[in-house]
Design a protein around this motif. Structure first.
Motif, short mmCIF file in Angstrom:
data_model
loop_
_atom_site.label_atom_id
_atom_site.label_comp_id
_atom_site.label_asym_id
_atom_site.label_seq_id
_atom_site.Cartn_x
_atom_site.Cartn_y
_atom_site.Cartn_z
N ASN A 105 5.48 -23.33 -43.89
CA ASN A 105 4.24 -23.41 -43.14
C ASN A 105 2.82 -23.52 -43.79
N ARG A 106 2.87 -22.58 -44.93
CA ARG A 106 1.72 -22.73 -45.72
C ARG A 106 1.51 -23.81 -46.73
N LYS A 107 2.61 -24.40 -47.11
CA LYS A 107 2.80 -25.74 -47.89
C LYS A 107 2.38 -26.81 -46.73
N LEU A 108 2.63 -26.73 -45.45
CA LEU A 108 2.49 -27.74 -44.66
C LEU A 108 1.04 -27.69 -44.37
N LYS A 109 0.36 -26.46 -44.05
CA LYS A 109 -1.20 -26.64 -43.81
C LYS A 109 -1.96 -27.10 -45.21
N LYS A 110 -1.44 -26.75 -46.41
CA LYS A 110 -2.23 -27.14 -47.48
C LYS A 110 -1.77 -28.67 -47.59
N ILE A 111 -0.74 -29.40 -47.33
CA ILE A 111 -0.90 -30.68 -47.39
C ILE A 111 -1.83 -31.48 -46.69
N TYR A 112 -1.85 -30.96 -45.18
CA TYR A 112 -2.85 -31.45 -44.28
C TYR A 112 -4.32 -31.25 -44.46
N ASN A 113 -4.35 -30.11 -45.23
CA ASN A 113 -5.74 -29.83 -45.81
C ASN A 113 -6.27 -30.57 -46.94
N ASN A 114 -5.22 -30.78 -48.04
CA ASN A 114 -5.63 -31.48 -49.10
C ASN A 114 -5.86 -32.99 -48.71
N GLU A 115 -4.83 -33.25 -47.97
CA GLU A 115 -4.75 -34.84 -47.75
C GLU A 115 -6.12 -35.40 -46.80
N ARG A 116 -6.60 -34.39 -45.88
CA ARG A 116 -7.84 -34.86 -45.20
C ARG A 116 -9.04 -34.77 -46.04
N HIS A 117 -8.78 -34.10 -47.15
CA HIS A 117 -10.20 -34.10 -48.05
C HIS A 117 -9.77 -34.72 -49.52
N SER A 118 -8.97 -35.57 -49.33
CA SER A 118 -8.59 -36.69 -50.61
C SER A 118 -9.55 -37.79 -50.48
N ILE A 119 -9.73 -38.42 -51.47
CA ILE A 119 -10.75 -39.57 -51.62
C ILE A 119 -9.69 -40.97 -51.26
N ASP A 120 -8.45 -40.61 -51.26
CA ASP A 120 -7.74 -41.60 -50.77
C ASP A 120 -6.71 -41.34 -49.46
N THR A 121 -7.30 -40.65 -48.46
CA THR A 121 -6.61 -40.11 -47.48
C THR A 121 -5.78 -41.17 -46.80
N SER A 122 -4.71 -40.94 -46.31
CA SER A 122 -3.77 -41.70 -45.72
C SER A 122 -3.65 -41.14 -44.30
N VAL A 123 -4.28 -41.34 -43.32
CA VAL A 123 -4.21 -40.98 -42.06
C VAL A 123 -2.66 -41.18 -41.49
N GLU A 124 -2.13 -42.64 -41.69
CA GLU A 124 -0.92 -42.79 -41.08
C GLU A 124 0.23 -42.24 -41.79
N THR A 125 0.01 -41.80 -43.14
CA THR A 125 1.21 -40.92 -43.47
C THR A 125 1.17 -39.53 -43.08
N LEU A 126 -0.04 -39.03 -42.88
CA LEU A 126 0.00 -37.76 -42.07
C LEU A 126 0.43 -37.83 -40.71
N GLU A 127 -0.13 -38.83 -40.05
CA GLU A 127 0.57 -38.98 -38.57
C GLU A 127 2.13 -38.97 -38.61
N LEU A 128 2.83 -39.85 -39.54
CA LEU A 128 4.18 -39.98 -39.64
C LEU A 128 4.83 -38.74 -39.99
N LEU A 129 4.14 -37.79 -40.79
CA LEU A 129 4.81 -36.48 -41.11
C LEU A 129 4.57 -35.65 -39.81
N THR A 130 3.59 -35.85 -38.87
CA THR A 130 3.29 -35.16 -37.80
C THR A 130 4.39 -35.60 -36.84
#
Length: 272
Positions: free
Chosen positions: A97-122
């Motif tokens: 769960n810590r890894k999961l939260k880190k993935i979302y936090n890092n990706e949301r603040h990334s310069i090349d954020t992929s919203v669709e990839t996060l949504e698919l992971l969700t």
């Protein structure tokens, strides 16, 4: 596969993916048995749209009460609303769960954020939670398929594969994709996260749709009797244990943590 299941999947393929197939006429009794499967799998919208696509063919003998449901739900949206993706999903295993939260936090603040990839992971993680706590849900599998067909071209599957490895969820994701292949006509090239088709996908799907039991999430595992003795619902415990064993090979860490967490939570709910 009997006529009820054949029509069940034909309706879902039509309603969710616009793949029209002729339905076989059934008695009113069989239609109601089919709708029990629909309710149990929470696929009312896909069912209604699939039936609507068949133009209310009178020879199908659909009962009037189901025709009304079809009319009411056939124009509802299969895709989740934007607010659905606003909340980060959770896993029961603390480390994962810590890894999961880190993935979302890092990706949301990334310069090349992929919203669709996060949504698919969700969607994939929500399906994992559903599988482990309530059983395999065709609703979640359809949601995965609809998302891939509509937005899959925007997904960064290299990122997704990396995240799934970090979360030890490759086989759980692969199982979900394999079900899309086994019963909904998807090709493997539509599912880059599926390295090979899981051989048990079809069998697990047939088991799931054959189980007409309603959601048992509110059933008690342990409770205290009026005399002060602790009682347990052995049927629920056995069912959860069997489910955990069935899916342990696909996600060992999360499956074990989920079962233990449910067990401990049940104990904590005993009235003092």
């Amino acid at each position: 596969m009997d006529i009820i299941k054949r029509n069940f999947f034909r309706l879902l393929r039509s309603g969710a993916f616009n793949e029209k197939e002729a339905l076989e006429p059934m008695s009113a009794f069989k239609w109601r048995r089919l709708y029990q499967m629909v309710e149990g799998q929470r696929v009312e919208i896909a069912f209604a749209r699939g039936a609507y696509n068949n133009g209310y063919d009178e020879s199908l003998n659909i009962p009037d009460d189901l025709l009304k449901i079809i009319g009411d739900k056939s124009h509802e949206n299969l895709m989740p609303q934007a607010s659905y993706f606003a909340v980060t999903p959770e896993l029961r295993n603390i480390i994962l769960n810590r890894k999961l939260k880190k993935i979302y936090n890092n990706e949301r603040h990334s310069i090349d954020t992929s919203v669709e990839t996060l949504e698919l992971l969700t969607i994939i993680i929500d399906n994992v939670n559903s599988v482990l706590n309530k059983g395999l849900s065709m609703s979640g599998i359809i949601q995965l398929g609809v998302y891939l067909r509509n937005k899959g071209h925007r997904v960064d599957f290299i990122k997704l594969e990396t995240w799934l490895k970090q979360l030890h969820m490759q086989r759980m994701a692969q199982l979900q994709g394999s079900i899309l292949m086994a019963v909904f006509g998807f090709e493997q090239d539509e599912l880059p996260f599926v390295e090979k088709e899981e051989p048990s996908a079809y069998k697990l799907t047939m088991r799931a749709v054959s189980n007409l039991a309603k959601d048992t999430a509110k059933e008690w595992h342990f409770r205290q009797s009026s005399a002060g003795f602790v009682q347990n619902n052995s049927a629920v415990l056995r069912r959860n244990l069997r489910r955990s064993i069935r899916y342990a090979g696909y996600a060992p860490l999360e499956t074990t943590s989920n079962f233990v967490s449910n067990f401990v939570r049940s104990l904590s709910e005993i009235e003092e």
